[in-house]
Scaffold this motif. Structure first.
Motif, short mmCIF file in Angstrom:
data_model
loop_
_atom_site.label_atom_id
_atom_site.label_comp_id
_atom_site.label_asym_id
_atom_site.label_seq_id
_atom_site.Cartn_x
_atom_site.Cartn_y
_atom_site.Cartn_z
N ALA A 142 0.82 -1.21 0.00
CA ALA A 142 0.00 0.00 0.00
C ALA A 142 0.85 1.26 0.00
CB ALA A 142 -0.94 -0.01 1.20
N PRO A 143 1.68 1.45 -1.05
CA PRO A 143 2.42 2.72 -1.10
C PRO A 143 1.43 3.87 -1.21
CG PRO A 143 2.83 1.37 -3.07
CD PRO A 143 1.94 0.59 -2.19
N THR A 144 1.73 4.96 -0.55
CA THR A 144 0.77 6.07 -0.47
C THR A 144 0.46 6.69 -1.83
OG1 THR A 144 2.57 7.61 0.01
CG2 THR A 144 1.38 6.65 1.90
N HIS A 145 1.37 6.57 -2.78
CA HIS A 145 1.18 7.19 -4.09
C HIS A 145 0.54 6.24 -5.10
CE1 HIS A 145 4.96 5.07 -4.38
NE2 HIS A 145 4.92 5.17 -5.70
N ARG A 146 0.08 5.06 -4.67
CA ARG A 146 -0.50 4.07 -5.58
C ARG A 146 -1.80 3.53 -5.03
NH1 ARG A 146 3.49 1.65 -8.85
NH2 ARG A 146 1.74 0.75 -10.00
N LYS A 147 -2.74 3.20 -5.92
CA LYS A 147 -4.00 2.59 -5.51
C LYS A 147 -3.99 1.09 -5.74
CE LYS A 147 -6.59 6.79 -6.38
NZ LYS A 147 -7.59 7.45 -7.20
N SER A 148 -3.13 0.63 -6.63
CA SER A 148 -2.98 -0.79 -6.85
C SER A 148 -2.13 -1.35 -5.72
CB SER A 148 -2.32 -1.04 -8.21
OG SER A 148 -2.41 -2.39 -8.57
N GLY A 149 -1.98 -2.67 -5.68
CA GLY A 149 -1.11 -3.24 -4.67
C GLY A 149 -1.46 -4.65 -4.25
N TRP A 150 -2.60 -5.21 -4.71
CA TRP A 150 -2.89 -6.62 -4.46
C TRP A 150 -2.02 -7.40 -5.43
CZ3 TRP A 150 -4.47 -10.87 -7.20
CH2 TRP A 150 -4.96 -11.96 -6.48
N LEU A 151 -1.13 -8.22 -4.91
CA LEU A 151 -0.16 -8.93 -5.73
C LEU A 151 -0.51 -10.41 -5.83
CD1 LEU A 151 3.13 -7.38 -4.30
CD2 LEU A 151 1.62 -6.49 -6.08
N GLY A 152 -0.55 -10.92 -7.06
CA GLY A 152 -0.84 -12.33 -7.26
C GLY A 152 0.14 -12.94 -8.24
N GLN A 153 0.30 -14.25 -8.12
CA GLN A 153 1.16 -14.98 -9.05
C GLN A 153 0.59 -16.37 -9.26
OE1 GLN A 153 5.04 -14.99 -7.19
NE2 GLN A 153 4.59 -16.77 -5.93
N ARG A 154 0.89 -16.92 -10.44
CA ARG A 154 0.55 -18.31 -10.72
C ARG A 154 1.75 -18.94 -11.42
NH1 ARG A 154 -4.11 -18.73 -15.49
NH2 ARG A 154 -2.81 -19.99 -16.86
N PRO A 155 1.87 -20.26 -11.30
CA PRO A 155 3.05 -20.91 -11.89
C PRO A 155 3.11 -20.75 -13.41
CG PRO A 155 1.93 -22.40 -10.37
CD PRO A 155 1.03 -21.21 -10.58
N ALA A 156 4.29 -20.51 -13.91
CA ALA A 156 4.51 -20.52 -15.36
C ALA A 156 4.18 -21.92 -15.86
CB ALA A 156 5.96 -20.16 -15.68
N GLY A 157 3.58 -21.98 -17.03
CA GLY A 157 3.24 -23.27 -17.63
C GLY A 157 1.86 -23.78 -17.26
N LEU A 158 1.22 -23.17 -16.26
CA LEU A 158 -0.12 -23.59 -15.87
C LEU A 158 -1.11 -23.20 -16.97
CD1 LEU A 158 -2.13 -24.73 -13.78
CD2 LEU A 158 -2.29 -22.40 -12.85
N VAL A 159 -1.81 -24.18 -17.50
CA VAL A 159 -2.80 -23.96 -18.56
C VAL A 159 -4.12 -24.54 -18.09
CG1 VAL A 159 -3.43 -24.52 -20.94
CG2 VAL A 159 -1.05 -23.99 -20.38
#
Length: 188
Positions: free
Chosen positions: A155-172
């Motif tokens: 939650a940087p004060t100068h940004r509204k984004s910030g929910w971070l997600g990742q999924r494994p490479a190769g997942l189809v």
């Protein structure tokens, strides 16, 4: 019906601006503050052109009509969010995934994320990563339904984004895939 993906060209900037404006209007009508910092004018056009010239923006088109139904970009790790301990180089970062409202619900977003996942694996990366608005709980659930795991929320004060997600490479997750437009090699 199927979809193809191709690199955007500077001739596509008007289409990209229309996609962004439609997304902004739709979000605002739903009461969301996501993308409330509207991108218009020369600055927005310049950002699109720079991403296109860097080879980071693609269009998704209906393979029968050649109508553009969406777009996606990739870019470097956003260092406001992803830290050295995250090994930023280990991931492909997805940005500006947008689907036309009249094409929503057709699974295009899932196809695009499968494409990004395959590309990440081809590049030897471990993850596909993205960030989204901290208040966009529906979008967060959508990404989680497509294999993304919530890493943390910044939650940087100068940004509204910030929910971070990742999924494994190769997942189809889909039996069908985005195909390259016939005039470009895969992956673009």
């Amino acid at each position: 019906m199927g979809y193809v993906i191709r690199p955007a060209s500077t001739d596509d900037v008007t289409t990209l601006m229309q996609l962004r404006t439609e997304a902004e209007n739709w979000l605002q009508a739903r009461g969301s503050d996501q993308w409330s910092d509207r991108e218009t004018g020369a600055r927005a056009i310049g950002k699109w052109k720079a991403a296109i010239e860097d080879g980071r923006t693609w269009l998704i088109q209906d393979d029968l009509s050649d109508v553009t139904v969406g777009t996606v970009s990739r870019g470097p790790a956003d260092l406001d969010f992803w830290k050295t301990d995250d090994r930023p180089e280990s991931a492909l970062y997805v940005y500006k995934l947008m689907v036309r409202r009249d094409s929503s619900g057709a699974g295009i977003g899932s196809l695009v994320l499968d494409w990004a996942s395959k590309l990440a694996a081809l590049e030897g990366r471990d993850w596909v990563r993205l960030d989204c608005w901290r208040t966009a709980t529906g979008l967060q659930r959508y990404y989680e339904s497509l294999g993304f795991v919530h890493v943390r929320t910044e939650a940087p004060t100068h940004r509204k984004s910030g929910w971070l997600g990742q999924r494994p490479a190769g997942l189809v997750l889909n039996d069908v895939e985005l195909r390259p437009a016939s005039r470009v090699p895969y992956p673009a």
